[in-house]
Write an enzyme that holds these catalytic residues in place. Structure first.
Site, short mmCIF file in Angstrom:
data_model
loop_
_atom_site.label_atom_id
_atom_site.label_comp_id
_atom_site.label_asym_id
_atom_site.label_seq_id
_atom_site.Cartn_x
_atom_site.Cartn_y
_atom_site.Cartn_z
N SER A 6 63.19 62.92 14.93
CA SER A 6 63.06 61.91 15.97
C SER A 6 61.89 62.09 16.94
O SER A 6 61.63 61.23 17.77
CB SER A 6 64.35 61.83 16.79
N SER B 130 64.42 58.49 16.56
CA SER B 130 65.04 57.81 17.67
C SER B 130 64.17 57.80 18.93
O SER B 130 64.47 57.08 19.87
CB SER B 130 66.36 58.48 18.00
N LYS C 167 62.53 61.20 27.61
CA LYS C 167 63.49 60.46 26.79
C LYS C 167 64.84 60.40 27.51
O LYS C 167 65.27 61.38 28.11
CB LYS C 167 63.63 61.16 25.43
#
Lengths: 509, 99
Positions: A183, A159, A84
């Site tokens: 997330s 997210s 990420k």
């Protein structure tokens, strides 16, 4: 010919050990898949913000050389991974999906990234996310949304939508996510993948661009429970560079997953959280949840209802505490030492430059949260908002403590609904925030949680997720129970759920 | 529950060092009110005797020996700077007109 992108990380590790494939071949296969389906902001999955083909292939070549010399660095040495874009990667752009960090190339690696490199996992690239990890749909990325591989008109969760989509679109067998209010788990649920939020402090946060320090946690995103356990073992452990890191040995998560896969849960007590299944939950999600409970019972577990009355206040508590911490954390993006600098006309002062740069560099959701946080922390409102939310956090933690005196694990649907349409909730922050309803309590209390796919909702044919929560530092329970449920579900389905995902159209990258 | 006005949003944006345009203020102010309304329920939840929790772990200061360790070189630290000169960060003038 073997399609290496369809294999799990555990299968890939075994194939590498048996000499059936090289890491360079595996890495190239995944890079080819990314080139075929990832596309860009206009079309395709768009799971990646940056693909580091050259770096990944160099790491893969080094892995093959280690293995040829009989000295692999770890069980997963040579298995590629996606990271990420919230974690610093030396020499590779890290933007946190924000314009304010466009083009930033960190001079250091986050501890988790350092561990991945030391263990020999080639890093394919950086995955898309909501800007500064603020969102539940990956629509708040400044570089365009990620699309759900099950239906590209829908969100992949947030997210960490990029990490979850990369794994479920077979672009990467493993990915790293971060979970501040859900997330990792919520995107996993809506994309049919597995996501784990470890115990707070179980994985180093050094090198993570912080949103809310007391809530953020790094964790695995994978296609199986065992793969999450294997990855968690690699990234977990004490880090002297993170003062909140737990100084204790990493438990044998993979052993727990393998033991759980045998399917015997005799003696286990499972608590269904009364407040987290009912009103506001999609009928198809609840149907799959109830079927999963039946499977746990069939495996020998006792299922009881447990009430956690303060959980109904978790969402409001989170949406005060998180912006408060975020407003403070994001103060460092001031255009002075790094990041984008916007200079207004005339003879602007440093403050004028800061204001203009932050207006141009931050997106709407980030501004919303910074201003709410500034308000909640301001003189006169501090006690009424921030102080009160901290007290409710205590009540939520007490609810967990009382519940875990009665049961071994707590369960709920991970997300109240399946993936919604892109754009559907973009102008309605409260509707967006409601997606984190079931995942937030774990972050407030610091306890670990896992989401695993438990089927497709009848009304839309999209994946739903099953959440398991355990007491702090008892992450092994997630893997044991998760693997048992996964084995029972796959027996019923006749294979992994992701095998039923639609084939993706080729997209020119 | 106090209503958050458009002027107050402008003031908060000023405190947070963000220049918001008129259009952004028009858009944000009502949304912030909706968020504050939804969190208003908290005011009655916990009694005065409930201690606040700021963090899931008890926090303690971490100390290390005061010895020199490798850090970023000046070149590395300045590599991402919007502007630099003579091995230093170059910033706009610090004092505003009123100083």
């Amino acid at each position: 010919m073997t399609n290496w992108t369809r294999k799990t990380a555990d299968e890939l590790a075994q194939a590498l050990a048996a000499g059936e494939v090289t890491s360079v071949e595996l890495t190239q296969a995944h890079l080819d898949r990314i080139a075929a389906v990832d596309g860009d902001a206009d079309a395709g999955v768009h799971a990646f913000l940056h693909v580091d083909a050259e770096g990944a292939l160099a790491q893969a070549k080094a892995s093959d050389e280690r293995r040829a010399a009989g000295a692999p660095a770890s069980y997963l040495d040579g298995v590629p991974i996606a990271v990420k874009d919230v974690l610093a990667t030396e020499g590779v752009p890290t933007t946190v999906a924000s314009k304010i960090l466009e083009g930033w190339i960190p001079p250091y690696d986050a501890t988790v990234v350092k561990k991945l490199k030391a263990a020999g996992l080639p890093i394919l690239g950086k995955t898309n996310m909501d800007e500064f990890a603020m969102g539940s749909s990956t629509e708040h990325s400044a570089y365009g949304p990620t699309r759900n591989p099950w239906d590209q008109t829908r969100i992949p969760g947030g997210s960490g939508g990029g990490s979850a989509a990369a794994v479920s679109a077979f672009e990467a067998p493993l990915a790293i996510g971060t979970d501040t209010g859900g997330s990792i788990r919520q995107p996993a649920a809506v994309t049919g993948s597995v996501g784990v939020k470890p115990t707070y402090g179980g994985v180093s946060r050094y090198g993570l661009v912080a949103m809310a320090n007391s809530l953020d946690q790094v964790g695995p995103v994978t296609r199986t429970v065992l793969d999450s356990a294997l990855l968690h073992e690699l990234i977990g452990g004490h880090d002297p560079l993170d003062s909140t890191s737990i100084d204790a040995p990493v438990p044998a998560f993979a052993d727990a997953a393998r033991e759980g896969a045998a399917g015997d849960l005799t003696g286990l007590k499972v608590g269904v959280i009364t407040e987290l299944h009912g009103d506001g939950y999609q009928a198809g999600v609840l149907a799959r949840f109830n079927e999963s409970l039946d499977l746990l019972r069939a495996a020998g577990a006792e299922v009881v209802e447990v009430s956690c009355p303060s959980f109904v206040h978790a969402l409001a508590t989170y949406y005060l505490l998180m912006p408060s911490e975020a407003s403070s954390n994001l103060a460092k993006f001031d255009a002075m030492r790094y990041g984008v600098r916007v200079t207004p006309e005339g003879d602007p002062s440093a403050e004028d430059v800061m204001r203009a740069s932050r207006d141009a560099g931050f997106g709407d959701e980030v501004k919303r949260r910074i201003i709410i946080g500034t308000y909640a922390l301001s003189s006169g409102y501090y006690e009424a908002y921030y102080g009160q939310a901290q007290k409710v956090r205590t009540l939520i933690t007490r609810d967990f403590e009382a519940a875990f005196e009665q049961v071994d694990v707590l369960v709920s649907p991970t997300s109240p609904t399946t993936a919604f349409k892109l754009g559907e909730k973009l102008d309605d922050p409260i509707a967006m925030y409601l997606n984190d309803l079931a995942t937030i309590p774990a972050n407030l209390a610091g306890v670990p949680g896992i989401s695993l796919p438990n089927g497709l909702a009848d009304e839309d044919g999209l994946p739903s997720g099953f959440q398991i929560l355990a007491p702090a530092t008892e992450d092994v329970r997630l893997y044991r129970v998760g693997a048992a449920l996964e084995a029972a579900l796959e027996k019923n389905w006749g294979g992994p759920l992701l095998d039923r995902a639609p084939e993706l159209e080729g997209v020119q990258a | 529950m106090p209503e958050i006005t458009r002027d107050e949003v402008a003031h908060l944006a000023d405190l947070a060092r963000i220049d918001l345009s008129d259009a952004e203020l028009d858009h944000l102010a009502p949304q912030l009110n909706v968020i504050l309304e939804s969190v208003a329920s908290l005011s009655e939840v916990a009694s005065a005797d409930v201690p606040p929790t700021s963090h899931p772990l008890p926090l303690t200061n971490v100390f290390r020996e005061d010895v020199v360790r490798p850090g970023l070189s000046a070149e590395q630290a300045l590599a991402a700077a919007p502007a630099s000169a003579q091995q230093r960060f170059m910033v706009p003038r610090i004092l505003g007109d009123e100083q």
